[in-house]
Write an enzyme that holds these catalytic residues in place. Sequence first.
Site, PDB file in Angstrom:
ATOM      1  CG  ASP A 162       0.512  -5.662   2.870  1.00 21.24           C
ATOM      2  OD1 ASP A 162       1.514  -4.931   2.918  1.00 21.24           O
ATOM      3  OD2 ASP A 162      -0.446  -5.446   2.107  1.00 21.24           O
TER       4      ASP A 162
ATOM      5  CG  HIS B 280       8.200   1.840  -6.870  1.00 18.17           C
ATOM      6  ND1 HIS B 280       9.276   1.022  -6.638  1.00 18.17           N
ATOM      7  CD2 HIS B 280       7.498   1.882  -5.714  1.00 18.17           C
ATOM      8  CE1 HIS B 280       9.217   0.587  -5.382  1.00 18.17           C
ATOM      9  NE2 HIS B 280       8.157   1.092  -4.794  1.00 18.17           N
TER      10      HIS B 280
ATOM     11  CD  GLU C 174      -3.692  -1.501   5.306  1.00 13.58           C
ATOM     12  OE1 GLU C 174      -2.593  -2.055   5.147  1.00 13.58           O
ATOM     13  OE2 GLU C 174      -4.063  -0.542   4.611  1.00 13.58           O
TER      14      GLU C 174
ATOM     15  CD  GLU D  20       3.072  -7.268  -1.152  1.00  8.59           C
ATOM     16  OE1 GLU D  20       2.746  -8.205  -1.928  1.00  8.59           O
ATOM     17  OE2 GLU D  20       3.972  -6.449  -1.424  1.00  8.59           O
TER      18      GLU D  20
ATOM     19  CG  HIS E 246       4.937  -0.386  -6.660  1.00  9.08           C
ATOM     20  ND1 HIS E 246       3.686   0.144  -6.546  1.00  9.08           N
ATOM     21  CD2 HIS E 246       5.202  -0.992  -5.481  1.00  9.08           C
ATOM     22  CE1 HIS E 246       3.217  -0.099  -5.339  1.00  9.08           C
ATOM     23  NE2 HIS E 246       4.107  -0.787  -4.667  1.00  9.08           N
TER      24      HIS E 246
ATOM     25  NE  ARG F  79       8.951  -8.855  -4.384  1.00  5.62           N
ATOM     26  CZ  ARG F  79       8.781  -8.240  -3.217  1.00  5.62           C
ATOM     27  NH1 ARG F  79       7.586  -7.980  -2.766  1.00  5.62           N
ATOM     28  NH2 ARG F  79       9.826  -7.885  -2.505  1.00  5.62           N
TER      29      ARG F  79
HETATM   30  N1  UDP Z   1       2.724   7.709  -2.676  1.00  6.72           N
HETATM   31  C1  UDP Z   1       3.583   8.786  -2.486  1.00  6.72           C
HETATM   32  N2  UDP Z   1       4.344   9.196  -3.552  1.00  6.72           N
HETATM   33  C2  UDP Z   1       4.325   8.602  -4.774  1.00  6.72           C
HETATM   34  C3  UDP Z   1       3.450   7.488  -4.952  1.00  6.72           C
HETATM   35  C4  UDP Z   1       2.674   7.066  -3.885  1.00  6.72           C
HETATM   36  O1  UDP Z   1       3.641   9.359  -1.394  1.00  6.72           O
HETATM   37  O2  UDP Z   1       5.051   9.032  -5.684  1.00  6.72           O
HETATM   38  C5  UDP Z   1       1.929   7.248  -1.541  1.00  6.72           C
HETATM   39  C6  UDP Z   1       0.461   7.094  -1.794  1.00  6.72           C
HETATM   40  O3  UDP Z   1      -0.221   8.276  -1.497  1.00  6.72           O
HETATM   41  C7  UDP Z   1       0.042   5.952  -0.881  1.00  6.72           C
HETATM   42  C8  UDP Z   1       1.313   5.162  -0.716  1.00  6.72           C
HETATM   43  O4  UDP Z   1       2.380   5.956  -1.197  1.00  6.72           O
HETATM   44  O5  UDP Z   1      -0.339   6.421   0.402  1.00  6.72           O
HETATM   45  C9  UDP Z   1       1.220   3.878  -1.493  1.00  6.72           C
HETATM   46  O6  UDP Z   1       2.427   3.246  -1.454  1.00  6.72           O
HETATM   47  P1  UDP Z   1       2.807   2.096  -2.460  1.00  6.72           P
HETATM   48  O7  UDP Z   1       2.024   2.256  -3.717  1.00  6.72           O
HETATM   49  O8  UDP Z   1       4.299   2.083  -2.503  1.00  6.72           O
HETATM   50  O9  UDP Z   1       2.414   0.789  -1.667  1.00  6.72           O
HETATM   51  P2  UDP Z   1       1.058  -0.023  -1.491  1.00  6.72           P
HETATM   52  O10 UDP Z   1       0.013   0.912  -1.008  1.00  6.72           O
HETATM   53  O11 UDP Z   1       0.749  -0.649  -2.808  1.00  6.72           O
HETATM   54  O12 UDP Z   1       1.412  -1.040  -0.454  1.00  6.72           O
END
Ligand code: UDP
Length: 379
Positions: free
Chosen positions: A101, A250, A123, A137, A218, A220
């Site tokens: 997304d 983040h 996904e 997203e 994190h 938005r």
């Molecule tokens: N993640 C990571 N290190 C961190 C925090 C999260 O590797 O310090 C991983 C987590 O395991 C997950 C992914 O990052 O697979 C999630 O990414 P994020 O939260 O940035 O994005 P979202 O999933 O909300 O799109």
Amino acid sequence: MQPPLPRKILVIFGTRPEAIKLFPVVAALAATPGLLVRTCVTAQHRGLLDQVLAIAGLTPDIDLDLMEPGQSLDRLTTRLLAALGVVMDAERPDRVIVQGDTATAIVGALAAYYRRIPVAHVEAGLRSGAIYHPWPEEVNRRIVAPIADQHYAPTETAAAALRRENIAPGTIHVTGNTVIDALHATRAKLAADPSLAAGLDEIAERFAGKRIVLVTAHRRENLGGSMENIARALVRIAGRSDTAILFPVHPNPDVVAVMDALLGKHANIARIAPLDYPHFIRALDLAHIVLTDSGGVQEEAPALAKPVLVMRETTERPEGVEAGTARLIGTDTDRIVSEISTLIDDAAAYRVMARAHNPFGDGHASARIAQHVADGFGR
Ligand code: UDP
């Protein structure tokens, strides 16, 4: 006429979660006879993406390096479109694959569509039903749907959402979420070599005997007042002598500024830099409770039997909530504190949520996707 063998697949991604969810897909495609896989990163997030590339041992064929500090969505989107168009004209792939997304996903699909290159969406079908949650997203992923002709839905719920939007049922394939493949592959690596996550040894020792709450925040839509509410809740939770906060922050400056201002230095709070994927999985293992607004973390934590409290009003991943392993709690300070306190003080309430539960996949999604992509050329 069919294009000649091998068929060229261009996989495009730009952020940490896309890289985590696509590195197993790239590996599966590369292992599939008849396919030539090429990778293009836009690097709309630079540092966090590079952490995943390094751990996955993935060197992109093309790196557009498009991140700029403080870049607006308009500027990012227009730069992505121009740059990805040039890449597609040079590469002339037989199929493009995008994930999830992000701006990279929506623009990658659009640039391919402008050239009549078929698009597979990994996904596919996640829907919160609210266009500003998560923003942007929810609309990004909806816009990829009418362009793609292969929809890899992680769950039956996601597939049903696509059917409701009149996506042809024969183009929707329930595969599981590739994040579970990434989780399994990385846990296996960690089991073979625990030093891959040794950077957390000191924190594990410092917080031994305490209940660790792993926090990520994190989104938005949580920037501003909601982020301040979250910070105030963390300070209150850390006031408990039996509890500690582990918070990889983040790098978004709007998150960092709030945490700098409100968290201060606290013996029970470890505020650390973003963790690479093996370290983050170890952090999940160390955690008693996960408090997050992330999408991917909502999928990983239930697989590891960790209760997840989700700091959002809606989720496009309802499977964890339906199974009772995740709970939507929003961002009110009192609510966050009371939900955490209940899970720490009430063993029965904790047990109900702390069940291993895998609605998001069995770890074989990538192999299914690669096979289906290959088979698609024969149809
Ligand atoms: N993640 C990571 N290190 C961190 C925090 C999260 O590797 O310090 C991983 C987590 O395991 C997950 C992914 O990052 O697979 C999630 O990414 P994020 O939260 O940035 O994005 P979202 O999933 O909300 O799109």
